[in-house]
Design a protein around this motif. Structure first.
Motif, PDB file in Angstrom:
ATOM      1  N   HIS A   1      -6.832   2.406  10.823  1.00 59.97           N
ATOM      2  CA  HIS A   1      -6.244   1.279  11.553  1.00 59.97           C
ATOM      3  C   HIS A   1      -4.735   1.485  11.724  1.00 59.97           C
ATOM      4  O   HIS A   1      -4.044   1.896  10.781  1.00 59.97           O
ATOM      5  N   ARG A   2      -4.235   1.166  12.899  1.00 62.48           N
ATOM      6  CA  ARG A   2      -2.818   1.355  13.205  1.00 62.48           C
ATOM      7  C   ARG A   2      -1.978   0.105  12.951  1.00 62.48           C
ATOM      8  O   ARG A   2      -0.754   0.169  12.982  1.00 62.48           O
ATOM      9  N   SER A   3      -2.611  -1.044  12.759  1.00 63.11           N
ATOM     10  CA  SER A   3      -1.875  -2.293  12.530  1.00 63.11           C
ATOM     11  C   SER A   3      -2.623  -3.118  11.487  1.00 63.11           C
ATOM     12  O   SER A   3      -3.643  -2.677  10.940  1.00 63.11           O
ATOM     13  N   GLU A   4      -2.114  -4.295  11.198  1.00 67.74           N
ATOM     14  CA  GLU A   4      -2.705  -5.141  10.167  1.00 67.74           C
ATOM     15  C   GLU A   4      -4.168  -5.440  10.465  1.00 67.74           C
ATOM     16  O   GLU A   4      -4.538  -5.721  11.601  1.00 67.74           O
ATOM     17  N   VAL A   5      -4.993  -5.390   9.426  1.00 65.20           N
ATOM     18  CA  VAL A   5      -6.401  -5.758   9.556  1.00 65.20           C
ATOM     19  C   VAL A   5      -6.509  -7.250   9.250  1.00 65.20           C
ATOM     20  O   VAL A   5      -6.295  -7.675   8.120  1.00 65.20           O
ATOM     21  N   TRP A   6      -6.833  -8.037  10.265  1.00 65.38           N
ATOM     22  CA  TRP A   6      -6.806  -9.486  10.133  1.00 65.38           C
ATOM     23  C   TRP A   6      -8.140 -10.086   9.701  1.00 65.38           C
ATOM     24  O   TRP A   6      -8.193 -11.264   9.349  1.00 65.38           O
ATOM     25  N   GLY A   7      -9.202  -9.305   9.744  1.00 62.74           N
ATOM     26  CA  GLY A   7     -10.490  -9.853   9.336  1.00 62.74           C
ATOM     27  C   GLY A   7     -11.556  -8.782   9.282  1.00 62.74           C
ATOM     28  O   GLY A   7     -11.431  -7.720   9.892  1.00 62.74           O
ATOM     29  N   LEU A   8     -12.611  -9.075   8.510  1.00 62.72           N
ATOM     30  CA  LEU A   8     -13.764  -8.180   8.432  1.00 62.72           C
ATOM     31  C   LEU A   8     -15.026  -9.017   8.292  1.00 62.72           C
ATOM     32  O   LEU A   8     -14.992 -10.185   7.883  1.00 62.72           O
TER      33      LEU A   8
END
Length: 498
Positions: free
Chosen positions: A200-207
């Motif tokens: 991932h290149r940016s923040e992971v906001w959810g899964l």
């Protein structure tokens, strides 16, 4: 000389439906909504639009940030901005236990399948596993460098029902996401991280993990959802073989990349959630829309792949007829590429819900897990909390059993019910109290409401300008409102008119 002052305490709170700092979830039956309301939690009857109960703790001064439903159908974990967690019982509306262990706001809560173990993540980057029955913390998982944004339990392929919370907490795995752009897989038996996804290149906001534990979907700020496959057999085989140590861990990947699916929204992902049946995936974005994806069945995927291969053969034959040279090895590679199933083949865009304000959270009705009953019902229900102090329940039509979406000729999602008449859509800018202390007037942007100070019920709702001040006139029959435009508006309360 020391001057003494009277001590004032809050007697009641009204006008709050859903605060933007927390989420809202269905209860086990799908009839009620458990909603964050500043420092309290309100239980709403969604269809009637009435308040059923209010959960609060006199010792708490922090706002609610996260709510999670237990599989037992009666317990709910509520996380707060000060790092504390309280377990409420829906049957008697009381606090069962208070858990303290985080140093920052609680951002993620998740129960395991037994309901005896609770996993919590917070801004302090720690993940804590709690024994709900014993009311104690079990251990911490440390490895992330920023706020935890999502947690999901993943059971092993040989996992069986745990006899106690201690056994449940030492069997299985946890997948976590964070703003540090990493997704980690944790082995609960060894209590350490066994795999980290760094793509991932940016923040992971959810899964979100599918109910069968086969798919993992992660969302960031880009326009694609990343889809991964979980291999339970590899997880259990490596976990049971401790003799090889770190050398064996380098030769396997329990989480493998499956592909990506494109979103309709350009803003970041707010929340991801699978339907209890596993047939649908909802993606909540920050631009007033909720996109629902449908999982294709195996027979439907085979037909799609057959059509793709047919088009590829026709195109290759046309190119050869035009005199183009193709090597056999290249043709075989292209044939293998077209035969591979990707995430876009399995998950396809289904419906889009467009909300009236920025959505904060969503939840599927847990009572609609039966696929056959869901098809006969004709639609699934989605609960959406918005940042303008409102709560909406939408119905998304689904095809009946044995029919495709084209054959069913489905309509668009529709708003079934909402809770919004008991509060303002924006922050109140002016307050006034009648001379007998029986009525309270609150004015906001384009809205003037008169409340019963004793019961907290809304007596009158009037349209006004952009109010900045308000006052009752002598006799308490009229209210004057001063607007930002420089006007004075006089309202007759009994007649509810300007």
């Amino acid at each position: 000389m020391v001057k003494s002052y009277l001590r004032y305490e809050a007697r009641s709170v009204f006008g709050v439906i859903a605060s933007p700092t927390g989420n809202a979830v269905f209860d086990h039956s799908g009839k009620f909504s458990i909603t964050a309301a500043l420092e309290s939690v309100i239980v709403w009857d969604i269809k009637k639009g009435t308040q059923v109960a209010r959960w609060s703790d006199s010792d708490n001064k922090a706002e609610v940030t996260c709510i999670s439903r237990s599989p037992n159908g009666k317990d709910y974990a509520v996380g707060y901005a000060d790092g504390s967690i309280r377990l409420f019982d829906l049957s008697n509306n009381t606090v069962n236990v208070v858990l303290s262990g985080h140093r920052g706001r609680v951002s993620a809560l998740e129960f395991d399948s037994t309901g005896t173990v609770l996993a919590s993540g917070a801004r302090d980057t720690d993940i804590i596993l709690w024994d709900v029955v014993g009311e104690v913390g079990l251990y911490r998982l440390r490895g992330h460098k920023d706020e935890i944004t999502g947690i999901a339990f993943v059971a092993g392929s040989t996992a069986a029902g745990a006899a106690s919370a201690l056994h449940a907490s030492s069997a299985g795995y946890i997948v976590s996401s964070s703003k540090d752009t990493l997704v980690k897989l944790w082995d609960l038996r060894g209590r350490h991280c066994v795999q980290t996804l760094v793509t991932h290149r940016s923040e992971v906001w959810g899964l979100a993990v599918s109910p069968d534990g086969r798919l993992l979907v992660t969302g960031t700020s880009d326009m694609n959802l990343h889809v991964w496959t979980l291999d339970m057999a590899k997880l259990d085989s490596v976990s049971s073989d401790d003799s090889k140590g770190e050398a064996s861990a380098k030769n396997w990947e329990a989480i493998t990349e499956y592909g990506s699916i494109q979103r309709a929204s350009r803003d970041r992902v707010v929340e991801l959630r699978f339907h209890p049946s596993g047939l649908y995936l909802a993606c909540l974005s920050a631009d007033k829309q909720v996109e629902v994806f449908r999982s294709r069945q195996h027979a439907e995927i085979k037909k799609k792949m057959a059509r793709r291969q047919k088009r590829h053969r026709e195109k290759r034959g046309k190119d050869k007829a035009d005199g183009s040279d193709h090597e056999d090895s290249g043709d075989e590679g292209d044939e293998a590429e077209t035969a591979a199933i990707t995430a876009a083949d399995e998950l396809t865009s289904f419906k889009v819900i467009r909300t009236s304000a920025k959505p904060v959270s969503l939840d599927f009705n847990p009572a609609e897990a039966d696929v056959t009953a869901l098809g006969r019902q004709g639609g699934m229900h989605i609960l959406i909390a918005q940042n303008n102090n409102s709560l909406h329940m939408w119905s998304v039509p689904v095809p009946p059993p044995g029919k495709t979406t084209k054959q069913a000729n489905l309509g668009e999602p529709s708003l079934v019910s909402s809770v919004e008449m008991l509060g303002h859509r924006s922050e109140p800018r002016a307050l006034a109290m009648s001379s007998d202390n029986e009525l309270v007037a609150s004015a906001a942007n384009k809205s003037l409401r008169v409340w019963n100070a004793q019961t907290g019920s809304c007596v009158r709702t009037l349209e006004c300008g952009t109010a900045i001040c308000a006052a009752f006139l002598p006799g308490d029959q009229y209210i004057v409102v001063g607007t930002k435009e420089g006007n004075l508006e006089l309202y007759d309360i009994p007649a509810a008119s300007l």
